[in-house]
Design a protein around this motif. Structure first.
Motif, PDB file in Angstrom:
ATOM      1  N   PHE A  30      45.953  45.504  42.864  1.00 43.03           N
ATOM      2  CA  PHE A  30      46.146  44.743  41.637  1.00 43.03           C
ATOM      3  C   PHE A  30      45.167  45.242  40.595  1.00 43.03           C
ATOM      4  CE2 PHE A  30      45.164  41.134  38.858  1.00 43.03           C
ATOM      5  CZ  PHE A  30      46.437  40.855  38.371  1.00 43.03           C
ATOM      6  N   ASP A  31      45.676  45.866  39.549  1.00 45.53           N
ATOM      7  CA  ASP A  31      44.851  46.342  38.435  1.00 45.53           C
ATOM      8  C   ASP A  31      43.686  47.207  38.923  1.00 45.53           C
ATOM      9  OD1 ASP A  31      44.263  46.588  35.709  1.00 45.53           O
ATOM     10  OD2 ASP A  31      42.928  44.852  35.729  1.00 45.53           O
ATOM     11  N   GLY A  32      43.973  48.112  39.857  1.00 45.17           N
ATOM     12  CA  GLY A  32      42.957  49.024  40.372  1.00 45.17           C
ATOM     13  C   GLY A  32      42.063  48.446  41.455  1.00 45.17           C
ATOM     14  N   THR A  33      42.345  47.237  41.893  1.00 49.63           N
ATOM     15  CA  THR A  33      41.537  46.584  42.923  1.00 49.63           C
ATOM     16  C   THR A  33      42.340  46.465  44.218  1.00 49.63           C
ATOM     17  OG1 THR A  33      40.302  45.294  41.299  1.00 49.63           O
ATOM     18  CG2 THR A  33      40.346  44.442  43.533  1.00 49.63           C
ATOM     19  N   PHE A  53      38.329  41.192  48.528  1.00 54.55           N
ATOM     20  CA  PHE A  53      38.418  41.982  47.305  1.00 54.55           C
ATOM     21  C   PHE A  53      37.437  43.132  47.454  1.00 54.55           C
ATOM     22  CE2 PHE A  53      39.657  37.672  46.462  1.00 54.55           C
ATOM     23  CZ  PHE A  53      40.789  37.795  45.676  1.00 54.55           C
ATOM     24  N   LYS A  54      37.976  44.305  47.791  1.00 49.87           N
ATOM     25  CA  LYS A  54      37.153  45.437  48.208  1.00 49.87           C
ATOM     26  C   LYS A  54      36.170  45.894  47.132  1.00 49.87           C
ATOM     27  CE  LYS A  54      37.524  49.846  50.545  1.00 49.87           C
ATOM     28  NZ  LYS A  54      38.439  50.810  51.150  1.00 49.87           N
ATOM     29  N   LYS A  55      36.642  46.127  45.914  1.00 51.90           N
ATOM     30  CA  LYS A  55      35.780  46.649  44.843  1.00 51.90           C
ATOM     31  C   LYS A  55      34.609  45.711  44.543  1.00 51.90           C
ATOM     32  CE  LYS A  55      36.159  48.601  40.190  1.00 51.90           C
ATOM     33  NZ  LYS A  55      37.119  48.878  39.102  1.00 51.90           N
ATOM     34  N   ALA A  56      34.891  44.422  44.523  1.00 53.96           N
ATOM     35  CA  ALA A  56      33.861  43.424  44.227  1.00 53.96           C
ATOM     36  C   ALA A  56      33.043  43.051  45.455  1.00 53.96           C
ATOM     37  CB  ALA A  56      34.506  42.173  43.643  1.00 53.96           C
ATOM     38  N   ASP A  57      33.500  43.435  46.654  1.00 59.16           N
ATOM     39  CA  ASP A  57      32.875  43.062  47.928  1.00 59.16           C
ATOM     40  C   ASP A  57      32.760  41.538  48.041  1.00 59.16           C
ATOM     41  OD1 ASP A  57      31.806  43.387  50.450  1.00 59.16           O
ATOM     42  OD2 ASP A  57      29.819  43.994  49.761  1.00 59.16           O
ATOM     43  N   VAL A  58      33.904  40.887  47.829  1.00 51.53           N
ATOM     44  CA  VAL A  58      33.996  39.428  47.908  1.00 51.53           C
ATOM     45  C   VAL A  58      34.986  39.078  49.015  1.00 51.53           C
ATOM     46  CG1 VAL A  58      34.755  37.334  46.712  1.00 51.53           C
ATOM     47  CG2 VAL A  58      33.439  39.076  45.475  1.00 51.53           C
ATOM     48  N   LEU A  59      34.553  38.229  49.927  1.00 53.08           N
ATOM     49  CA  LEU A  59      35.381  37.782  51.037  1.00 53.08           C
ATOM     50  C   LEU A  59      35.614  36.281  50.905  1.00 53.08           C
ATOM     51  CD1 LEU A  59      36.786  38.441  53.731  1.00 53.08           C
ATOM     52  CD2 LEU A  59      34.582  38.061  54.860  1.00 53.08           C
TER      53      LEU A  59
END
Length: 110
Positions: A30-33, A53-59
């Motif tokens: 989604f939008d590069g994420t 959310f891999k880029k943000a490193d949020v689980l």
């Protein structure tokens, strides 16, 4: 009709129901994420999921993690203590010192 305090709720409106199902794992972009949705089997219920959310490193762990509280295990609807422990161990293994962990209840954690 919803009946407060009874656990009886009106059905979710058709437009608010999920349109995608993740039996075990799905990856979205989604939008590069990169967004990973995973299910490791029964945990606190029989329908637990987490979203990473891999880029943000949020689980986002939802109700598989209650920060500061012992989570409810819905054994009447497929949840069990062994599954809840498996989910916890899998979450700990997935996180790093930088991962932001979103619980189902309580403050954001690491």
């Amino acid at each position: 009709m919803s009946m407060p305090g009874t656990g009886i709720f009106d059905p979710v409106p058709t437009g608010a129901r999920p349109t995608l199902v993740a039996d075990d794992k799905k990856t979205f972009n989604f939008d590069g994420t990169t967004i990973q949705v995973e299910n490791f089997g029964s945990g606190h219920t029989d329908g637990d999921l987490w979203v990473y959310f891999k880029k943000a490193d949020v689980l986002a762990l939802g109700d598989t993690f209650w920060n500061g509280f012992y989570r409810y295990i819905d054994n009447e609807d497929g949840g069990n203590i062994d599954g809840a422990i498996k989910w916890a161990n899998t979450a700990v293994a997935r996180t790093t010192d930088h991962t932001i962990v979103i619980p189902g209840h309580g403050p954001v954690g690491t």
